[in-house]
Design a protein around this motif. Structure first.
Motif, PDB file in Angstrom:
ATOM      1  N   VAL A 179     -11.652   4.969   1.730  1.00 43.49           N
ATOM      2  CA  VAL A 179     -10.384   4.468   1.221  1.00 43.49           C
ATOM      3  C   VAL A 179     -10.550   3.418   0.130  1.00 43.49           C
ATOM      4  CG1 VAL A 179     -10.081   2.679   2.993  1.00 43.49           C
ATOM      5  CG2 VAL A 179      -8.077   3.714   1.940  1.00 43.49           C
ATOM      6  N   ASP A 180     -11.567   2.591   0.215  1.00 43.70           N
ATOM      7  CA  ASP A 180     -11.702   1.503  -0.749  1.00 43.70           C
ATOM      8  C   ASP A 180     -11.891   2.003  -2.182  1.00 43.70           C
ATOM      9  OD1 ASP A 180     -12.173  -1.165   1.089  1.00 43.70           O
ATOM     10  OD2 ASP A 180     -12.915   0.667   2.014  1.00 43.70           O
ATOM     11  N   GLU A 181     -12.519   3.166  -2.362  1.00 50.47           N
ATOM     12  CA  GLU A 181     -12.699   3.685  -3.718  1.00 50.47           C
ATOM     13  C   GLU A 181     -11.462   4.413  -4.222  1.00 50.47           C
ATOM     14  OE1 GLU A 181     -15.974   6.379  -3.954  1.00 50.47           O
ATOM     15  OE2 GLU A 181     -14.858   8.067  -3.096  1.00 50.47           O
ATOM     16  N   MET A 182     -10.458   4.564  -3.379  1.00 49.32           N
ATOM     17  CA  MET A 182      -9.226   5.241  -3.750  1.00 49.32           C
ATOM     18  C   MET A 182      -8.111   4.265  -4.155  1.00 49.32           C
ATOM     19  SD  MET A 182      -9.515   7.749  -0.456  1.00 49.32           S
ATOM     20  CE  MET A 182      -7.967   8.627  -0.583  1.00 49.32           C
ATOM     21  N   VAL A 183      -8.327   2.986  -3.930  1.00 47.74           N
ATOM     22  CA  VAL A 183      -7.262   1.995  -4.088  1.00 47.74           C
ATOM     23  C   VAL A 183      -6.878   1.787  -5.549  1.00 47.74           C
ATOM     24  CG1 VAL A 183      -6.681  -0.448  -3.811  1.00 47.74           C
ATOM     25  CG2 VAL A 183      -7.813   0.783  -1.952  1.00 47.74           C
ATOM     26  N   LEU A 184      -5.587   1.790  -5.798  1.00 48.81           N
ATOM     27  CA  LEU A 184      -5.032   1.396  -7.088  1.00 48.81           C
ATOM     28  C   LEU A 184      -4.497  -0.029  -7.048  1.00 48.81           C
ATOM     29  CD1 LEU A 184      -3.100   4.623  -8.089  1.00 48.81           C
ATOM     30  CD2 LEU A 184      -4.795   3.480  -9.511  1.00 48.81           C
ATOM     31  N   ARG A 185      -3.815  -0.378  -5.965  1.00 47.95           N
ATOM     32  CA  ARG A 185      -3.286  -1.745  -5.828  1.00 47.95           C
ATOM     33  C   ARG A 185      -3.153  -2.079  -4.351  1.00 47.95           C
ATOM     34  NH1 ARG A 185       2.519  -4.381  -7.619  1.00 47.95           N
ATOM     35  NH2 ARG A 185       1.823  -6.542  -7.617  1.00 47.95           N
ATOM     36  N   ASN A 186      -3.701  -3.233  -3.977  1.00 46.75           N
ATOM     37  CA  ASN A 186      -3.627  -3.662  -2.585  1.00 46.75           C
ATOM     38  C   ASN A 186      -3.476  -5.178  -2.511  1.00 46.75           C
ATOM     39  OD1 ASN A 186      -3.797  -3.454   0.275  1.00 46.75           O
ATOM     40  ND2 ASN A 186      -5.937  -4.080   0.178  1.00 46.75           N
ATOM     41  N   PRO A 187      -2.379  -5.682  -1.930  1.00 50.47           N
ATOM     42  CA  PRO A 187      -1.260  -4.906  -1.424  1.00 50.47           C
ATOM     43  C   PRO A 187      -0.305  -4.496  -2.543  1.00 50.47           C
ATOM     44  CG  PRO A 187      -0.865  -7.235  -1.036  1.00 50.47           C
ATOM     45  CD  PRO A 187      -2.235  -7.135  -1.642  1.00 50.47           C
ATOM     46  N   ASP A 226       6.573 -15.828  -4.355  1.00 48.66           N
ATOM     47  CA  ASP A 226       6.153 -16.083  -5.740  1.00 48.66           C
ATOM     48  C   ASP A 226       6.325 -14.856  -6.629  1.00 48.66           C
ATOM     49  OD1 ASP A 226       5.493 -18.676  -5.101  1.00 48.66           O
ATOM     50  OD2 ASP A 226       3.365 -18.239  -4.768  1.00 48.66           O
ATOM     51  N   ARG A 227       6.860 -13.758  -6.057  1.00 50.13           N
ATOM     52  CA  ARG A 227       7.171 -12.527  -6.791  1.00 50.13           C
ATOM     53  C   ARG A 227       5.919 -11.810  -7.304  1.00 50.13           C
ATOM     54  NH1 ARG A 227      12.611 -12.072  -7.985  1.00 50.13           N
ATOM     55  NH2 ARG A 227      12.203 -10.752  -9.820  1.00 50.13           N
ATOM     56  N   GLU A 228       4.787 -12.061  -6.672  1.00 47.68           N
ATOM     57  CA  GLU A 228       3.567 -11.344  -7.027  1.00 47.68           C
ATOM     58  C   GLU A 228       3.619  -9.898  -6.564  1.00 47.68           C
ATOM     59  OE1 GLU A 228      -0.079 -13.125  -5.771  1.00 47.68           O
ATOM     60  OE2 GLU A 228       0.629 -15.159  -6.180  1.00 47.68           O
ATOM     61  N   ILE A 229       4.216  -9.674  -5.405  1.00 43.06           N
ATOM     62  CA  ILE A 229       4.321  -8.336  -4.830  1.00 43.06           C
ATOM     63  C   ILE A 229       5.740  -8.139  -4.314  1.00 43.06           C
ATOM     64  CG2 ILE A 229       1.897  -7.992  -4.218  1.00 43.06           C
ATOM     65  CD1 ILE A 229       2.459  -9.064  -1.495  1.00 43.06           C
ATOM     66  N   PRO A 230       6.235  -6.899  -4.316  1.00 47.57           N
ATOM     67  CA  PRO A 230       7.628  -6.660  -3.911  1.00 47.57           C
ATOM     68  C   PRO A 230       7.816  -6.641  -2.404  1.00 47.57           C
ATOM     69  CG  PRO A 230       6.609  -4.620  -4.598  1.00 47.57           C
ATOM     70  CD  PRO A 230       5.590  -5.688  -4.851  1.00 47.57           C
ATOM     71  N   ALA A 235       5.649   4.916 -10.034  1.00 49.17           N
ATOM     72  CA  ALA A 235       4.474   4.193 -10.549  1.00 49.17           C
ATOM     73  C   ALA A 235       4.854   2.765 -10.922  1.00 49.17           C
ATOM     74  CB  ALA A 235       3.889   4.927 -11.754  1.00 49.17           C
ATOM     75  N   ARG A 236       6.042   2.588 -11.516  1.00 45.96           N
ATOM     76  CA  ARG A 236       6.502   1.243 -11.872  1.00 45.96           C
ATOM     77  C   ARG A 236       6.790   0.404 -10.638  1.00 45.96           C
ATOM     78  NH1 ARG A 236      10.248   3.782 -16.589  1.00 45.96           N
ATOM     79  NH2 ARG A 236       8.748   3.563 -18.317  1.00 45.96           N
ATOM     80  N   VAL A 237       7.398   0.995  -9.628  1.00 47.66           N
ATOM     81  CA  VAL A 237       7.669   0.263  -8.389  1.00 47.66           C
ATOM     82  C   VAL A 237       6.367  -0.252  -7.782  1.00 47.66           C
ATOM     83  CG1 VAL A 237       8.415   0.537  -5.988  1.00 47.66           C
ATOM     84  CG2 VAL A 237       9.860   1.399  -7.845  1.00 47.66           C
ATOM     85  N   LEU A 238       5.329   0.559  -7.866  1.00 46.22           N
ATOM     86  CA  LEU A 238       4.039   0.195  -7.274  1.00 46.22           C
ATOM     87  C   LEU A 238       3.216  -0.724  -8.167  1.00 46.22           C
ATOM     88  CD1 LEU A 238       2.990   3.665  -5.823  1.00 46.22           C
ATOM     89  CD2 LEU A 238       4.174   1.799  -4.654  1.00 46.22           C
ATOM     90  N   GLY A 239       3.667  -0.922  -9.407  1.00 45.40           N
ATOM     91  CA  GLY A 239       2.918  -1.774 -10.324  1.00 45.40           C
ATOM     92  C   GLY A 239       1.660  -1.131 -10.853  1.00 45.40           C
ATOM     93  N   VAL A 240       1.654   0.224 -10.921  1.00 48.00           N
ATOM     94  CA  VAL A 240       0.473   0.940 -11.401  1.00 48.00           C
ATOM     95  C   VAL A 240       0.826   1.844 -12.583  1.00 48.00           C
ATOM     96  CG1 VAL A 240      -0.725   0.823  -9.185  1.00 48.00           C
ATOM     97  CG2 VAL A 240       0.781   2.772  -9.667  1.00 48.00           C
ATOM     98  N   GLU A 241       1.912   1.537 -13.271  1.00 44.98           N
ATOM     99  CA  GLU A 241       2.350   2.386 -14.377  1.00 44.98           C
ATOM    100  C   GLU A 241       1.396   2.350 -15.564  1.00 44.98           C
ATOM    101  OE1 GLU A 241       4.518  -1.561 -15.091  1.00 44.98           O
ATOM    102  OE2 GLU A 241       3.718  -0.392 -13.417  1.00 44.98           O
ATOM    103  N   ASP A 242       0.494   1.366 -15.593  1.00 45.49           N
ATOM    104  CA  ASP A 242      -0.528   1.346 -16.645  1.00 45.49           C
ATOM    105  C   ASP A 242      -1.644   2.341 -16.374  1.00 45.49           C
ATOM    106  OD1 ASP A 242      -1.338  -0.156 -14.407  1.00 45.49           O
ATOM    107  OD2 ASP A 242      -2.790  -1.273 -15.600  1.00 45.49           O
ATOM    108  N   ARG A 243      -1.685   2.915 -15.177  1.00 45.88           N
ATOM    109  CA  ARG A 243      -2.747   3.833 -14.778  1.00 45.88           C
ATOM    110  C   ARG A 243      -2.246   5.270 -14.594  1.00 45.88           C
ATOM    111  NH1 ARG A 243      -6.806   1.396 -11.626  1.00 45.88           N
ATOM    112  NH2 ARG A 243      -7.731   3.481 -11.541  1.00 45.88           N
TER     113      ARG A 243
END
Length: 402
Positions: free
Chosen positions: A143-151, A219-223, A342-350
């Motif tokens: 799983v660790d090599e599959m991660v895009l964003r955590n949390p 702090d609005r770092e994560i939703p 992708a935008r909700v997850l914060g990974v739209e750059d990927r």
């Protein structure tokens, strides 16, 4: 995990999502990234490239499902594979979905077969605060090599589920007002913890793992991923977000279409679904296939989700087809399973579109993916082919995960 040489998908109808479709297009992949997207004759295909004749097919970015329980709620395993909810305490913000994901669960192969290359794995909705979600690719050895964003967010639940779980245990919360109280109490404790840390001026304080993660939400770092169905619960979700100032995302949002104008004005995204299951409880009796279209037309950033295994993940695109049949704009439907989640997850750059520089997560379909007779022929993750459908044998094969 990247390809050893350039790969050109040649001659298909290319749907970039972030641009107009190209009737006879080329998508060039190199070193795990998208290098070029354009029409035949416009994109220069290197001499050493492997060329895939995709004529007659459709090429899209890998689909994104922003709400699943893939790998934590394993199919066919019974209690042994059920790690969705830690229902021993109402506040489990420090629990992390990543610690329970089995990437060799069958559902990950099903995802590739269905063109889904990115998912967000959530804890369940048995607790007022269920824990931390993680955004993953659907292919990898561990799983660790599959991660895009955590949390990728913190899961919370309003309504029926937590009040039932803890009501049965004869403890707080057993009502909707009790659930809201648990959330307020946890966030106030996190605020106090942040104040103590600030006052300590760098000196060590006793670590509070719950308040640490809730502080990142404040702090609005994560939703804040708010499970809710009824319109009154959605109003409570908005009220709590106003009180604490965090970034709110509505998960499920069954009756969200009744408040579509309010959600659009407040820029609150909705992850709608699952769509093709029975009305299993009171909260979902107003579910509608028309809802995604209503939300989109109102200006809400809507995504469509399976809640896998509630709806098997390979039917993500099927739900889009049904929503489009019931009035959703087809381009909006495709955005609902690509760039919007992708935008909700914060990974739209990927991920989420066929954009130069993004990850080479690409799917070749036999035809229009919204036609239920179309199937996934080939799936690439990071430029490596991980699923192939053999037309002659009428069977699909997933690349071994080792």
């Amino acid at each position: 995990m990247t390809q050893d040489h350039p790969l050109a998908l040649f001659g298909a109808r290319v749907v970039p999502v972030d641009g107009d479709p190209i009737d006879e297009g080329v998508v060039l992949l190199r070193d795990g990234r998208i290098e070029a997207v354009g029409a035949v004759g416009e994109v220069v295909v290197p001499g050493d490239a492997e060329v895939v004749d995709a004529s007659g097919g459709w090429v899209l970015p890998g689909l994104v499902d922003a709400h699943v329980h893939l790998g934590v709620w394993e199919e066919g395993e019974g209690w042994a594979g059920q790690d969705t909810n830690e229902m021993t305490d109402p506040v489990m913000a420090a629990a992390r979905a990543i610690d329970a994901i089995n990437p060799r669960e069958q559902g990950f192969d099903d995802a590739l077969m269905g063109g889904v290359t990115t998912v967000n794995v959530n804890p369940g909705s048995g607790n007022p605060i269920g824990g931390q979600a993680v955004a993953l690719k659907t292919y990898g050895r561990y799983v660790d090599e599959m991660v895009l964003r955590n949390p990728a967010g913190v899961k919370s639940a309003l309504g029926e589920n937590p009040k039932r779980v803890y009501g049965d245990q004869k403890k707080t919360p057993s009502t909707r007002l009790g659930v809201a109280l648990v959330l307020r109490t946890a966030f106030e404790a996190a605020r106090s913890y942040q104040a103590r840390k600030a006052a300590a001026d760098g000196k060590p304080v006793d670590t509070d793992l719950v308040s640490e993660i809730l502080g990142r939400v404040l702090d609005r770092e994560i939703p804040w991923r708010q499970h809710c169905h009824r319109a009154d619960d959605i109003a409570t979700a908005l009220r709590l977000a106003d009180e604490f100032g965090y970034r709110l995302v509505l998960d499920h949002g069954t009756e969200s279409y009744l408040l579509a104008d309010v959600l659009a004005a407040r820029d609150v995204p909705v992850l709608y679904g699952p769509l093709i299951v029975s009305r299993s409880k009171v909260e979902v009796r107003e579910r509608s296939l028309r809802a995604p279209g209503i939300l989109d037309r109102a200006g809400v950033a809507v995504s469509i989700i399976t809640d896998h295994p509630v709806v098997p993940i390979e039917y993500l695109i099927t739900q889009v087809s049904l929503a489009v049949r019931e009035g959703m704009d087809r381009d909006a439907g495709l955005r609902a399973v690509t760039i919007n989640p992708a935008r909700v997850l914060g990974v739209e750059d990927r991920v989420g579109s066929l954009t130069v520089g993004k990850d080479a997560d690409v799917v070749l379909w036999s035809g229009d993916p919204l036609d239920l007779q179309s199937r996934v022929l080939r799936t690439w993750v990071d430029g490596t082919e991980v699923y192939t459908y053999d037309v002659d044998r009428d069977e699909g094969r997933v690349r071994p995960r080792s």
